[in-house]
Scaffold this active site. Structure first.
Site, PDB file in Angstrom:
ATOM      1  N   SER A 153       1.084  -1.032  -0.084  1.00 14.99           N
ATOM      2  CA  SER A 153       0.264   0.362  -0.048  1.00 14.99           C
ATOM      3  C   SER A 153       1.214   1.018   0.037  1.00 14.99           C
ATOM      4  CB  SER A 153      -0.683  -0.213   1.594  1.00 14.99           C
ATOM      5  OG  SER A 153      -1.097  -0.341   2.444  1.00 14.99           O
ATOM      6  N   HIS A 160      -2.583  -3.603  -6.055  1.00 10.05           N
ATOM      7  CA  HIS A 160      -3.343  -3.186  -4.906  1.00 10.05           C
ATOM      8  C   HIS A 160      -4.788  -3.338  -4.770  1.00 10.05           C
ATOM      9  CE1 HIS A 160      -3.448   0.433  -1.398  1.00 10.05           C
ATOM     10  NE2 HIS A 160      -3.424  -0.686  -0.937  1.00 10.05           N
ATOM     11  N   GLU A 188      -5.763  -0.545  -7.578  1.00 10.34           N
ATOM     12  CA  GLU A 188      -4.797   0.450  -7.973  1.00 10.34           C
ATOM     13  C   GLU A 188      -3.751  -0.822  -8.797  1.00 10.34           C
ATOM     14  OE1 GLU A 188      -3.783   4.423  -5.659  1.00 10.34           O
ATOM     15  OE2 GLU A 188      -4.278   2.107  -4.168  1.00 10.34           O
ATOM     16  N   ASN A 248      -4.220   5.973  -0.898  1.00 10.16           N
ATOM     17  CA  ASN A 248      -3.980   6.187   0.293  1.00 10.16           C
ATOM     18  C   ASN A 248      -3.656   7.335   0.362  1.00 10.16           C
ATOM     19  OD1 ASN A 248      -4.643   3.824   1.864  1.00 10.16           O
ATOM     20  ND2 ASN A 248      -2.909   3.221   0.889  1.00 10.16           N
TER      21      ASN A 248
HETATM   22  N1  CAA Z   1     -15.786 -11.907   2.002  1.00  5.71           N
HETATM   23  C1  CAA Z   1     -17.245 -12.088   1.566  1.00  5.71           C
HETATM   24  N2  CAA Z   1     -18.206 -11.266   1.130  1.00  5.71           N
HETATM   25  C2  CAA Z   1     -17.560 -10.031   2.342  1.00  5.71           C
HETATM   26  C3  CAA Z   1     -17.041  -9.359   3.707  1.00  5.71           C
HETATM   27  C4  CAA Z   1     -15.935 -10.753   2.872  1.00  5.71           C
HETATM   28  N3  CAA Z   1     -14.794 -10.770   3.407  1.00  5.71           N
HETATM   29  N4  CAA Z   1     -17.418  -8.720   4.242  1.00  5.71           N
HETATM   30  C5  CAA Z   1     -18.245  -7.851   3.540  1.00  5.71           C
HETATM   31  N5  CAA Z   1     -19.086  -9.131   2.712  1.00  5.71           N
HETATM   32  C6  CAA Z   1     -20.051  -8.031   1.763  1.00  5.71           C
HETATM   33  C7  CAA Z   1     -21.284  -8.802   3.149  1.00  5.71           C
HETATM   34  O1  CAA Z   1     -21.939  -9.957   2.511  1.00  5.71           O
HETATM   35  C8  CAA Z   1     -22.421  -7.747   2.268  1.00  5.71           C
HETATM   36  O2  CAA Z   1     -23.309  -8.755   0.969  1.00  5.71           O
HETATM   37  P1  CAA Z   1     -24.335  -8.169   0.819  1.00  5.71           P
HETATM   38  O3  CAA Z   1     -24.282  -6.848   0.245  1.00  5.71           O
HETATM   39  O4  CAA Z   1     -25.092  -9.087  -0.261  1.00  5.71           O
HETATM   40  O5  CAA Z   1     -25.262  -7.751   1.977  1.00  5.71           O
HETATM   41  C9  CAA Z   1     -21.696  -6.478   1.765  1.00  5.71           C
HETATM   42  O6  CAA Z   1     -20.392  -7.154   1.964  1.00  5.71           O
HETATM   43  C10 CAA Z   1     -21.872  -5.846   2.857  1.00  5.71           C
HETATM   44  O7  CAA Z   1     -21.140  -5.913   4.343  1.00  5.71           O
HETATM   45  P2  CAA Z   1     -22.647  -6.196   5.810  1.00  5.71           P
HETATM   46  O8  CAA Z   1     -23.296  -5.932   6.048  1.00  5.71           O
HETATM   47  O9  CAA Z   1     -21.250  -7.451   6.936  1.00  5.71           O
HETATM   48  O10 CAA Z   1     -21.474  -4.792   6.520  1.00  5.71           O
HETATM   49  P3  CAA Z   1     -21.616  -2.794   5.811  1.00  5.71           P
HETATM   50  O11 CAA Z   1     -22.969  -3.182   4.740  1.00  5.71           O
HETATM   51  O12 CAA Z   1     -20.961  -2.323   6.653  1.00  5.71           O
HETATM   52  O13 CAA Z   1     -20.246  -3.629   5.139  1.00  5.71           O
HETATM   53  C11 CAA Z   1     -18.318  -2.926   4.268  1.00  5.71           C
HETATM   54  C12 CAA Z   1     -19.124  -3.654   5.572  1.00  5.71           C
HETATM   55  C13 CAA Z   1     -18.646  -3.069   3.281  1.00  5.71           C
HETATM   56  C14 CAA Z   1     -16.547  -2.772   5.329  1.00  5.71           C
HETATM   57  C15 CAA Z   1     -18.252  -1.264   4.286  1.00  5.71           C
HETATM   58  O14 CAA Z   1     -18.628  -0.777   5.956  1.00  5.71           O
HETATM   59  C16 CAA Z   1     -17.579  -0.455   3.822  1.00  5.71           C
HETATM   60  O15 CAA Z   1     -17.565  -0.818   2.723  1.00  5.71           O
HETATM   61  N6  CAA Z   1     -16.701  -0.116   4.243  1.00  5.71           N
HETATM   62  C17 CAA Z   1     -15.568   0.488   4.110  1.00  5.71           C
HETATM   63  C18 CAA Z   1     -14.749  -0.428   3.517  1.00  5.71           C
HETATM   64  C19 CAA Z   1     -12.793   0.352   2.864  1.00  5.71           C
HETATM   65  O16 CAA Z   1     -13.148   1.710   3.141  1.00  5.71           O
HETATM   66  N7  CAA Z   1     -12.030   0.143   2.925  1.00  5.71           N
HETATM   67  C20 CAA Z   1     -11.163   0.717   1.898  1.00  5.71           C
HETATM   68  C21 CAA Z   1     -10.005   0.343   2.725  1.00  5.71           C
HETATM   69  S1  CAA Z   1      -8.339   1.518   2.856  1.00  5.71           S
HETATM   70  C22 CAA Z   1      -6.977   0.389   2.007  1.00  5.71           C
HETATM   71  O17 CAA Z   1      -7.962  -0.818   1.327  1.00  5.71           O
HETATM   72  C23 CAA Z   1      -6.267   0.669   1.129  1.00  5.71           C
HETATM   73  C24 CAA Z   1      -5.178   0.665   2.275  1.00  5.71           C
HETATM   74  O18 CAA Z   1      -3.817   0.120   1.444  1.00  5.71           O
HETATM   75  C25 CAA Z   1      -5.110   0.538   3.420  1.00  5.71           C
END
Ligand code: CAA
Length: 291
Positions: A119, A140, A152, A190
């Site tokens: 990242s 990424h 990315e 990021n």
């Molecule tokens: N595997 C498969 N499916 C998953 C999963 C996983 N690990 N985690 C969640 N899901 C699915 C769920 O089954 C659900 O499916 P449906 O739409 O069919 O119902 C969907 O994703 C949404 O999950 P939840 O209902 O459990 O929970 P939520 O609605 O609160 O969503 C989340 C959870 C998707 C994490 C959401 O909160 C979100 O998008 N958060 C922001 C995440 C983000 O910004 N990520 C980027 C981080 S930065 C990065 O990664 C880069 C770095 O280098 C640091």
């Protein structure tokens, strides 16, 4: 180049998600980790995440079985020798990654593309430690990998067009979207996301708002799926701090200085969800804001 078999190095949070989406898209996957226990845990997690997709009727039970059958696990790096593409998702430490590449390269076929899910580490520098900088690039994924649409694609200074195009084709087969980024600190996501999270920590540090008011402001006022402090806990506060340091060092601008409160949390070992405490206390249900 026709990519059929993909090696994934590191069976942690990112590695198991990457193996999951690749195998679901039909690639044969060799998942490698130094720890057999980590491989076992990863396979259980992949199975439960696939199960979740079956129960939500996103995939069939047969697809789940086929996906699991396409993933082979190994603790031996030479077992990645017959792959066409390798995605390294090991610990985010440059010395660890370069040591892995040095051990791996003698076993690879000449056409194999090498990539890193880093990242924040320079792709150009990682590439220079291998025998194939022109076949090396950044790949990424975002967390959680099965859910997030973006990948990315980062070119190092030597990456050739065939390598980039082959990786772009893999992203399309995963039904995700690639965003092309140049190799500068933090790439795109990021570079923008971490200063926002860091500013949220400053907002808390200066007493402008509480954990709940900061998170609900961004959730409800800007339609973010998670508030910035909840997201920081999800990513890991150590990772957030490390990325801020990369931006601060690499871009030499004080606007990227990490918030002292973020540093203090990391020093305390309060790293977010993975240690059960960060800006929230995860031993409580629902998680309780700590400030
Ligand atoms: N595997 C498969 N499916 C998953 C999963 C996983 N690990 N985690 C969640 N899901 C699915 C769920 O089954 C659900 O499916 P449906 O739409 O069919 O119902 C969907 O994703 C949404 O999950 P939840 O209902 O459990 O929970 P939520 O609605 O609160 O969503 C989340 C959870 C998707 C994490 C959401 O909160 C979100 O998008 N958060 C922001 C995440 C983000 O910004 N990520 C980027 C981080 S930065 C990065 O990664 C880069 C770095 O280098 C640091």
């Amino acid at each position: 180049m026709d990519i059929k078999k993909v090696g994934v190095i590191g069976a942690g949070q990112m590695g198991n998600g990457i193996a999951h989406v690749l195998a679901l898209a039909g690639y044969d996957v060799v998942l490698n980790d130094i720890s057999p226990e980590a491989l076992e845990t990863a396979m259980l997690l992949i199975d439960s995440n696939l199960e979740r997709q079956v129960s939500r009727e996103k995939i069939t039970e047969k697809a789940r079985q086929d996906t699991l059958n396409r993933i082979e696990t190994t603790i031996k790096l030479p077992d990645l020798g017959q792959t066409d593409l390798v995605i390294e998702a090991a610990t985010e430490r440059e010395s660890v990654k370069t040591a892995i590449f040095e051990d791996l390269v003698p076993h690879l076929r000449p056409h194999t593309i090498l990539t890193s899910n880093t990242s924040s580490i320079s792709i150009t520098r990682l590439a220079s430690r291998t025998d194939r900088p022109e076949k090396f690039m950044g790949f990424h994924f975002m967390n959680p990998v099965p859910v997030m649409q973006l990948v990315e694609l980062i070119r190092g200074i030597a990456t050739d067009e065939d390598t980039y195009n082959s990786c772009q084709t893999v992203v399309e087969k995963l039904e995700k979207t690639g965003a092309s980024a140049e190799d500068f600190p933090g790439f795109i996501v990021n570079r923008i996301l971490m200063p926002m999270i860091n500013e949220a920590v400053y907002t808390l540090y200066e007493g402008v708002g509480s954990v709940s008011s900061i998170d609900s402001s961004l959730r409800l006022g800007a339609n973010h799926p998670m508030g910035p402090l909840e997201l920081a806990d999800f990513i890991g506060l150590d990772t957030c701090l490390a990325i801020m340091n990369v931006l601060h060092d690499g871009l030499a601008d004080t606007k990227y200085r990490p918030c002292p409160l973020l540093t203090k949390y990391v020093e305390a070992g309060w790293l977010g969800r993975k240690t059960q405490r960060g800006f929230y206390d995860y031993t409580q249900d629902p998680p309780k804001p700590t400030r």
